[in-house]
Design a protein around this motif. Structure first.
Motif, short mmCIF file in Angstrom:
data_model
loop_
_atom_site.label_atom_id
_atom_site.label_comp_id
_atom_site.label_asym_id
_atom_site.label_seq_id
_atom_site.Cartn_x
_atom_site.Cartn_y
_atom_site.Cartn_z
N CYS A 1 5.80 1.56 17.44
CA CYS A 1 5.16 1.71 16.13
C CYS A 1 3.66 1.94 16.27
O CYS A 1 2.90 1.73 15.31
N ARG B 1 1.61 3.75 13.51
CA ARG B 1 2.47 3.84 12.34
C ARG B 1 2.45 2.51 11.63
O ARG B 1 2.40 1.44 12.25
N CYS C 1 4.48 2.25 8.63
CA CYS C 1 5.66 2.25 7.75
C CYS C 1 6.68 3.23 8.29
O CYS C 1 6.40 4.03 9.19
N ASP D 1 10.57 3.73 13.45
CA ASP D 1 9.85 4.15 14.66
C ASP D 1 10.67 5.23 15.34
O ASP D 1 11.89 5.30 15.18
N SER E 1 12.31 -0.28 11.43
CA SER E 1 11.20 -0.11 10.50
C SER E 1 9.89 -0.60 11.12
O SER E 1 9.84 -1.65 11.75
N CYS E 2 8.89 0.23 10.92
CA CYS E 2 7.54 -0.17 11.35
C CYS E 2 6.81 -0.87 10.23
O CYS E 2 5.61 -1.20 10.37
N CYS F 1 5.05 6.35 1.96
CA CYS F 1 5.02 6.43 3.42
C CYS F 1 5.11 7.88 3.82
O CYS F 1 6.15 8.52 3.63
N GLU G 1 4.66 10.32 7.03
CA GLU G 1 4.49 10.43 8.47
C GLU G 1 3.96 9.13 9.08
O GLU G 1 3.07 9.12 9.92
N GLY G 2 4.57 7.99 8.62
CA GLY G 2 4.25 6.69 9.21
C GLY G 2 3.02 6.02 8.65
O GLY G 2 2.69 4.92 9.08
#
Length: 457
Positions: free
Chosen positions: A83, A86, A88, A91, A97-98, A108, A110-111
């Motif tokens: 993550c 990032r 959100c 990963d 989930s990040c 969210c 692109e992370g």
């Protein structure tokens, strides 16, 4: 019964809590607590020392633990989530989930959590718009969205079948192709051209065939209709091949079959076309029943007629004999004692002599024309359009004799029907039983001695 499960990165997605290298942070936003541990530094109650850091122990039902550890799609418990950079979304390594975005920056992208997001549905009709929404219009019932491409697909796709077909349905709602020709029809998967001859009697039918050919040698097919093209090349008179004329000859000339005006044989007069009342009136003296009833006749073509009877001299010079009873009368007297067969044979001989078409085809003939007993088994007449010599029809003869008059004789009415007394009108225009005896009995006389009619006959 419950199982003990150390929350590692592989279990975060299901339990909303994941292990960081420095502690634990759940999806509720709890602060991260870096708890290093070893034998001399034990963890607090509820935590175990794992890989030098304290990890919280969570008790879950066997079914959850079993699902996490045994589901084929469960995250590999040995996968290390990545993550970095990032905050959100999943990963890229383990799909866990990040983190989730707070309400203040709920999108969210692109992370990264962003306050605003611009939906991107370019080339997509379904699936994620990149901002947490769905691209319209979505898929119809029975279709699923392929998330990566954003298009609707049939989960049970149909395989088109166009084997041996060049047109028509492919069995899956599509087409195997369309026929190229305007008159083509798809029949059992093959393009078949349907001929179209509506309103056409000649020329192409649109399918490589023909609607027919024109019958005339001078006919040309124009837009499906036969059109005759007159041909007067090298001709100054006579028919043009299409019912018209290339011109007429004047004076004592006539039109040859080749379309040239040629001098007529001496002694022929032109009888113009016209109409007349044919037959004898019912009250006319000397009338026979077969001479009526009177009726109108129209002659549509002019013709030439000899101004006198054929003479003995004319016959003998052409046929080589003289059948006449009154041969002593001389060459200027009319030939007689000839039959109908003798007469048509003479017409053919005269046509041949002048290079004209013969108007009669005689078959099965025996004897010699002009000699007693000459006859034939059959005859075919070439028609009134024949350019050679022929006998006049009954209507032509009466029309030419009357020359526009309506009386019994062309110079007046009949007054006496017998030989005696002599009829005064008939005596002027012809020889007959009442006036032909000039002292040596009734006999023929040289032609051209009586008064002719208005047409010089």
């Amino acid at each position: 019964m419950v199982s003990r499960l150390y929350l590692r990165a592989a279990a975060v997605l299901a339990l909303s809590c994941f292990v960081l290298l420095g502690g634990c942070k759940d999806d509720l936003g709890l602060e991260e607590v870096p708890w290093p541990c070893d034998e001399s530094l034990p963890c607090a109650e509820g935590y175990d020392c794992l890989d030098g850091y304290c990890a919280r122990v969570v008790e879950v039902p066997d079914v959850v633990a079993g699902d996490l550890l045994s589901e084929p799609d469960a995250v590999d418990p040995d996968c290390e989530p990545d993550c970095e950079g990032r905050e959100c979304g999943p990963d890229p390594e383990c799909g866990v989930s990040c983190g989730t975005c707070p309400a203040a920056a709920p999108h969210c992208v692109e992370g990264l959590c962003q306050v605003e997001c611009e939906p991107d549905c370019a080339g997509r009709v379904c699936g994620s718009d990149g901002c947490g929404g769905e691209c319209p219009p979505g898929c119809d019932a029975g279709y699923e969205c392929a998330e990566e491409s954003g298009i609707c697909v049939d989960p049970d796709p149909c395989t088109p079948d166009c084997a041996g077909r060049e047109c028509g349905p492919d069995g899956c709602g599509g087409s195997c192709g369309t026929c190229p020709g305007a008159q083509d029809a798809c029949v059992d998967g093959w393009c078949v051209c349907e001929p179209d001859c509506a309103g056409r009697v000649c020329g192409p039918d649109g399918c490589g065939g023909s609607c027919g050919t024109c019958p005339g040698a001078q006919d040309t097919c124009v837009n499906g209709v036969c059109v005759c093209e007159p041909d007067c090349a090298g001709r100054v008179c006579g028919p043009d091949g299409c019912g018209g004329s290339c011109g007429t000859c004047s004076g004592d000339t006539w039109c040859t079959p080749d379309g040239d005006c040629s001098p007529r044989s001496v002694g022929y007069v032109l009888i113009p076309s016209g109409s007349f009342t044919m037959g004898s009136p019912s009250g006319e003296p000397g009338r026979f029943d077969r001479e009526g009833p009177q009726h109108e006749v129209v002659l549509t073509r002019s013709f030439y007629l000899k101004s006198t009877q054929v003479t003995q001299g004319e016959w003998e010079s052409l046929m080589g004999n003289n059948p006449s009873r009154f041969s002593s009368c001389g060459s200027e007297c009319p030939v007689e004692q000839v039959s109908w067969w003798d007469s048509v044979a003479y017409c053919n001989a005269l046509s041949r002599h002048e290079g004209l078409a013969e108007c009669y085809t005689l078959t099965g003939c025996s004897g010699t024309p002009g000699v007693s007993g000459y006859s034939c088994g059959g005859v075919t007449f070439a028609g009134l359009g024949c350019t050679g010599y022929r006998l006049p029809t009954e209507a032509e003869w009466e029309y030419a004799y009357r020359a526009g008059t309506t009386t019994a004789f062309y110079n007046g009415p009949i007054t006496h029907t017998g030989s005696s007394p002599v009829d005064p009108n008939l005596d002027v225009i012809g020889w007959y039983g009442g006036n032909s005896d000039t002292g040596d009995g009734r006999r023929t006389h040289p032609v051209g001695l009586k008064t002719p009619n208005a047409w010089d006959l």
